[in-house]
Design an enzyme around this catalytic site. Structure first.
Site, PDB file in Angstrom:
ATOM      1  N   ASP A 186      -1.612  -7.866  -1.168  1.00  0.00           N
ATOM      2  CA  ASP A 186      -0.410  -7.817  -0.650  1.00  0.00           C
ATOM      3  C   ASP A 186      -0.446  -7.744   0.743  1.00  0.00           C
ATOM      4  OD1 ASP A 186       2.331  -7.248  -0.047  1.00  0.00           O
ATOM      5  OD2 ASP A 186       2.514  -5.324  -0.976  1.00  0.00           O
ATOM      6  N   ASP A 221       8.136  -9.904  -2.540  1.00  0.00           N
ATOM      7  CA  ASP A 221       8.621  -8.650  -2.269  1.00  0.00           C
ATOM      8  C   ASP A 221       9.805  -8.466  -1.437  1.00  0.00           C
ATOM      9  OD1 ASP A 221       8.834  -5.998  -2.171  1.00  0.00           O
ATOM     10  OD2 ASP A 221       6.855  -5.383  -1.795  1.00  0.00           O
ATOM     11  N   LYS A 254      -4.275  -3.925  -7.068  1.00  0.00           N
ATOM     12  CA  LYS A 254      -3.725  -4.683  -5.839  1.00  0.00           C
ATOM     13  C   LYS A 254      -4.265  -3.896  -4.685  1.00  0.00           C
ATOM     14  CE  LYS A 254       0.679  -4.316  -4.355  1.00  0.00           C
ATOM     15  NZ  LYS A 254       2.152  -4.508  -4.319  1.00  0.00           N
ATOM     16  N   GLU A 312       0.965 -11.524  -2.674  1.00  0.00           N
ATOM     17  CA  GLU A 312       2.132 -11.080  -2.418  1.00  0.00           C
ATOM     18  C   GLU A 312       2.516 -11.000  -0.990  1.00  0.00           C
ATOM     19  OE1 GLU A 312       2.588  -7.257  -4.192  1.00  0.00           O
ATOM     20  OE2 GLU A 312       4.380  -6.712  -3.377  1.00  0.00           O
ATOM     21  N   SER A 345      -1.536  -0.035  -6.484  1.00  0.00           N
ATOM     22  CA  SER A 345      -1.723  -0.423  -5.219  1.00  0.00           C
ATOM     23  C   SER A 345      -2.445   0.395  -4.139  1.00  0.00           C
ATOM     24  CB  SER A 345      -0.126  -0.578  -4.645  1.00  0.00           C
ATOM     25  OG  SER A 345      -0.141  -0.785  -3.481  1.00  0.00           O
ATOM     26  N   GLY A 398       6.938  -0.105  -6.144  1.00  0.00           N
ATOM     27  CA  GLY A 398       7.166   1.094  -5.741  1.00  0.00           C
ATOM     28  C   GLY A 398       7.574   1.192  -4.217  1.00  0.00           C
ATOM     29  N   LYS A 452      12.519  -4.305  -7.219  1.00  0.00           N
ATOM     30  CA  LYS A 452      12.491  -3.044  -6.662  1.00  0.00           C
ATOM     31  C   LYS A 452      13.908  -2.884  -6.774  1.00  0.00           C
ATOM     32  CE  LYS A 452       8.409  -2.466  -3.634  1.00  0.00           C
ATOM     33  NZ  LYS A 452       7.910  -2.741  -2.486  1.00  0.00           N
ATOM     34  N   LYS A 474      -4.046  -3.960  -0.514  1.00  0.00           N
ATOM     35  CA  LYS A 474      -3.480  -4.217   0.779  1.00  0.00           C
ATOM     36  C   LYS A 474      -4.329  -5.024   1.698  1.00  0.00           C
ATOM     37  CE  LYS A 474       0.696  -2.196  -0.133  1.00  0.00           C
ATOM     38  NZ  LYS A 474       1.957  -2.749  -0.047  1.00  0.00           N
TER      39      LYS A 474
HETATM   40 MG   LIG Z   1       4.537  -5.464  -1.668  1.00  0.00          MG
END
Ligand SMILES: [Mg+2]
Length: 361
Positions: free
Chosen positions: A181, A231, A154, A206, A129, A283, A255, A156
């Site tokens: 995400d 998420d 991934k 996401e 991420s 995470g 999670k 952001k």
């Molecule tokens: Mg997320």
């Protein structure tokens, strides 16, 4: 005996998401000791209620006042969860203690946690991420991550930092498994931008909309082809059922620390499996303690997609645990010592400790 400790670990590199910039990880560690067995839990809430309404100082109160007294009645994690049902919400606080009890009972049975839970494939596939930075810096991070063998990249995104970024990334890496995400940064007013994401052959997007924007997701689902991964919206088995039955969640980012613990996570896995919803484990910049729990869950056979369970060295120079997870060919293996299989690096732990208190004698 139950203690909590607040630790603040500086990050190698600041981590920027649409919520803001993080320079350190303030984690709350729980330690349970019965004179023989030492068990640990880690709360995934943060200093600030940006990801969720839960935040460290508030959850410490919830633990001290309402959750810790229940530990005097039971040390069984399933029983503990039942006895905490009457307390509304606060799933991060509940998870920290429930997971600590999973460490405790698997240590008592002298089994590694992942074998104690069962249904394991014995390893976790790992993705990365990548926080928000300039397009050039992101390209260089992606390049390194691809070379290091991560199985999914991934990035952001946030409003205004999306389409150009993806054009550049796809220009340079046309075939890598790529996802984005948004951490809730968009609304349906941004529909035109969200539709454009279909051009980039993403594995999924996401959490594009607010965590409780059920109606928004219902509408968005009809307008885009890219799979939706949820998420923040999935706080419990009940919210998983709601978003799955409405046909919104194609994929769920599990999670355990956000969903009330391992028991609830196993319930969500069963619901997702019945509905062919993809699963991976995310995470929360956990220390080696929380990371070990996550890797045990990510190694379950029903968790098939690469998760964000990176090796320890991605975020911290030095973790508070002695054992280090390393990645081999995009895989991480859970430890084979009893429980979560990690021990505390006390000299380092003491250096980063901010606060602590005995909650139960
Ligand atoms: Mg997320």
């Amino acid at each position: 005996m139950l203690h909590y400790f607040k630790v603040s670990i500086p990050l190698i590199q600041e981590f920027k998401t649409s919520f803001g910039v993080q320079y350190q990880r303030e984690a709350v560690i729980l330690r349970y000791y019965d004179g023989e067995i030492e068990a640990f839990g880690e709360m995934v809430s943060d200093e600030y209620p940006g990801y969720s309404y839960e935040f460290n100082d508030a959850e410490i109160i919830v633990i001290k006042k309402y959750l810790a007294p229940i530990l005097k009645k039971t040390q069984d994690p399933e029983e503990f969860s039942k006895l905490t049902e009457h307390i509304k919400g606060h799933n991060m606080a509940k998870a920290a203690l429930e997971m600590m009890l999973y460490d405790y009972i698997s240590k008592k049975e002298e089994k590694p946690l992942y074998k104690f839970i069962g249904r394991t494939k014995g390893y976790a596939d790992v993705g990365i991420s990548i926080g928000i930075s300039s397009i050039d810096a992101t390209i260089s991070t992606v390049e390194k991550a691809v070379n290091r063998g991560y199985k999914r990249i991934k990035v952001k995104i946030q409003k205004g930092h999306d389409i150009e970024l993806l054009k550049s990334l796809r220009g340079k890496f046309p075939n890598i498994p790529l996802s984005v995400d948004a951490n809730q940064d968009y609304t349906l007013k941004d529909l035109e931008t969200l539709k454009k994401l279909d051009d980039f052959n993403l594995e999924y997007i996401e959490q594009p909309l607010g965590k409780d924007d059920f109606i928004g997701y219902t509408k968005l689902k009809k307008e885009i082809q890219t799979k939706i991964c949820l998420d923040e919206s999935i706080e419990s088995p009940e919210s998983a059922i709601m978003y799955i039955e409405a046909g919104i969640a194609d994929i769920i980012n599990l999670k355990p620390g956000r969903m009330g613990g391992i028991g609830n996570t196993l319930k969500v896995i069963d619901i997702a499996k019945k509905n062919s919803v993809g699963l991976w484990v995310g995470g929360m910049l956990e220390t080696g303690i929380g990371r070990s729990f996550n890797i045990s869950i990510a190694s379950l056979e029903d968790v098939k997609l690469p998760g964000d369970t990176s090796p320890n060295d991605k975020y911290f120079w030095k973790d508070i645990t002695m054992e280090v997870f390393t990645m081999e060919n995009g895989r991480i293996y859970p430890f084979n010592n009893p429980g979560i299989g990690v021990t505390i690096d006390y000299p380092n732990f003491i250096q980063v400790m901010k606060d602590g208190e005995k909650i139960i004698d």
